[in-house]
Design a protein around this motif. Structure first.
Motif, mmCIF file in Angstrom:
data_model
loop_
_atom_site.group_PDB
_atom_site.id
_atom_site.type_symbol
_atom_site.label_atom_id
_atom_site.label_comp_id
_atom_site.label_asym_id
_atom_site.label_seq_id
_atom_site.Cartn_x
_atom_site.Cartn_y
_atom_site.Cartn_z
ATOM 1 N N VAL A 159 38.317 34.731 41.061
ATOM 2 C CA VAL A 159 37.253 33.722 41.110
ATOM 3 C C VAL A 159 36.077 34.278 40.308
ATOM 4 C CG1 VAL A 159 35.892 32.209 42.605
ATOM 5 C CG2 VAL A 159 38.057 33.145 43.437
ATOM 6 N N PRO A 160 36.181 34.270 38.986
ATOM 7 C CA PRO A 160 35.169 34.966 38.178
ATOM 8 C C PRO A 160 33.758 34.430 38.381
ATOM 9 C CG PRO A 160 36.637 33.648 36.801
ATOM 10 C CD PRO A 160 37.253 33.699 38.153
ATOM 11 N N VAL A 189 34.192 43.376 42.721
ATOM 12 C CA VAL A 189 33.305 42.882 41.669
ATOM 13 C C VAL A 189 33.590 43.636 40.374
ATOM 14 C CG1 VAL A 189 30.912 42.790 40.867
ATOM 15 C CG2 VAL A 189 31.475 42.137 43.220
ATOM 16 N N VAL A 190 33.783 42.883 39.294
ATOM 17 C CA VAL A 190 33.908 43.451 37.953
ATOM 18 C C VAL A 190 32.576 43.205 37.253
ATOM 19 C CG1 VAL A 190 35.141 43.367 35.757
ATOM 20 C CG2 VAL A 190 36.383 42.975 37.903
ATOM 21 N N PHE A 222 33.538 38.134 38.762
ATOM 22 C CA PHE A 222 32.901 38.769 37.607
ATOM 23 C C PHE A 222 31.392 38.565 37.655
ATOM 24 C CE2 PHE A 222 31.574 38.692 33.068
ATOM 25 C CZ PHE A 222 31.921 40.000 32.750
ATOM 26 N N ASP A 223 30.664 39.658 37.635
ATOM 27 C CA ASP A 223 29.212 39.662 37.466
ATOM 28 C C ASP A 223 28.518 38.581 38.299
ATOM 29 O OD1 ASP A 223 26.779 40.486 36.516
ATOM 30 O OD2 ASP A 223 26.959 39.484 34.572
ATOM 31 N N PRO A 224 28.621 38.636 39.635
ATOM 32 C CA PRO A 224 27.967 37.609 40.454
ATOM 33 C C PRO A 224 26.454 37.616 40.265
ATOM 34 C CG PRO A 224 29.516 38.911 41.760
ATOM 35 C CD PRO A 224 29.341 39.625 40.457
ATOM 36 N N SER A 249 34.862 32.054 32.518
ATOM 37 C CA SER A 249 34.693 31.933 33.962
ATOM 38 C C SER A 249 34.337 30.520 34.392
ATOM 39 C CB SER A 249 33.601 32.884 34.447
ATOM 40 O OG SER A 249 32.327 32.454 33.989
ATOM 41 N N TYR A 250 33.727 29.772 33.497
ATOM 42 C CA TYR A 250 33.231 28.434 33.813
ATOM 43 C C TYR A 250 33.501 27.519 32.627
ATOM 44 C CZ TYR A 250 30.167 24.802 35.685
ATOM 45 O OH TYR A 250 29.687 23.618 36.194
#
Length: 276
Positions: free
Chosen positions: A77-78, A127-128, A111-113, A252-253
């Motif tokens: 879930v990036p 977390v990446v 990824f990078d929240p 991611s989006y």
């Protein structure tokens, strides 16, 4: 965007996908067993990009099916939904986290929240961070000579990228009118007279912050690049191409608008290498 399903053996090799997705005529999400194999030897992987609620329900159906079969579930879930809703009423980050947690997924990889608040709320989360991706996919082999943090919230992220790339970081700050709360301009540390600079942040929505910063620096577009981990690109975001010679994001989006010259980095290799 549909939920993408794949299957790996516990040794990490690709296998024939166990499940496929479908919807009933009334619209309910459902998954079917498309290939029956030894469930105990498999890790089932689902990728959810963006924030579509129907896709989130499909993710839940998949997680239940995986659990019933006795396999291990991993959700990529990036873009963590609700990461920008980390306070206030409603507390959106917790609402989304409660939904994801309710699925009982064995590992969630993001990824990078945007906010550390949601990182603490989502269970079994990996977390990446972005610095390796930016270094490998944007800065390596380029002539970038510095990184710009566009505001206080971006300093830690931009500094991590700068450290990974061995480049200096320059801090900018946006100012708001205390009476209206509206954006009132930017200031930035002195920038070098030559060389290209990369603006680094996590999310681009309409792009106003980045366009305002670019204007405030006085730099031409050939001296500015933009990296955002999650490119929503709503509203007037296509105008970013007038200010930045290079714009890079990830998949991611699903971007809401086409951006001239946009380059999109595939995140799957970076996410799947974190599967435990």
């Amino acid at each position: 965007m549909a939920v993408e399903l794949s299957t790996r053996t516990t040794r990490g090799t690709q296998a024939t996908p166990t499940f496929s997705t479908m919807r009933f005529p009334a619209g309910e999400a459902h998954v079917k067993v498309a290939h029956d194999a030894d469930a105990g030897d498999l890790s089932e992987i689902a990728t959810l990009r963006g924030t579509n609620g129907d896709d989130l329900l499909m993710l839940g159906m998949w997680a239940d099916a995986v659990r019933q079969r006795g396999s291990r579930s991993v959700a990529l879930v990036p873009y963590l939904p609700g990461a920008r809703q980390d306070r206030g009423l409603p507390f959106g980050a917790k609402v989304y986290a409660d939904v994801v947690n309710g699925f009982g997924i064995d590992q969630v990889i993001a990824f990078d929240p945007h906010s550390p608040v949601i990182v603490d709320l989502v269970e079994r989360l990996t977390v990446v961070t972005s610095e390796t991706v930016v270094r490998d996919q944007v800065v390596a082999g380029s002539d970038y000579s510095g990184i710009i943090a566009p505001d206080k919230g971006a300093v830690a992220r931009a500094s991590a990228v700068a450290d990974a790339c061995g480049l200096p970081v320059f801090r900018a700050e946006k100012h708001r009118n205390p009476d209206t709360g509206k954006l009132d301009g930017f200031t930035c540390e002195p920038l070098p007279d030559t060389g290209r600079l990369l603006v680094v942040d996590d999310i681009c929505d309409g792009g106003g912050t980045f366009m305002g910063l670019a204007t405030a620096t006085g730099l031409t577009k050939d001296r500015l690049g933009l990296w955002v981990s999650h490119g929503v690109f709503s509203g007037r975001a296509p105008q970013l191409a007038e200010h930045f010679g290079e714009i890079v994001t990830t998949d991611s989006y699903p971007a809401q608008n086409a951006i001239e010259g946009l380059r999109t980095i595939e995140l799957t290799p970076y996410l799947t290498e974190q599967i435990r």
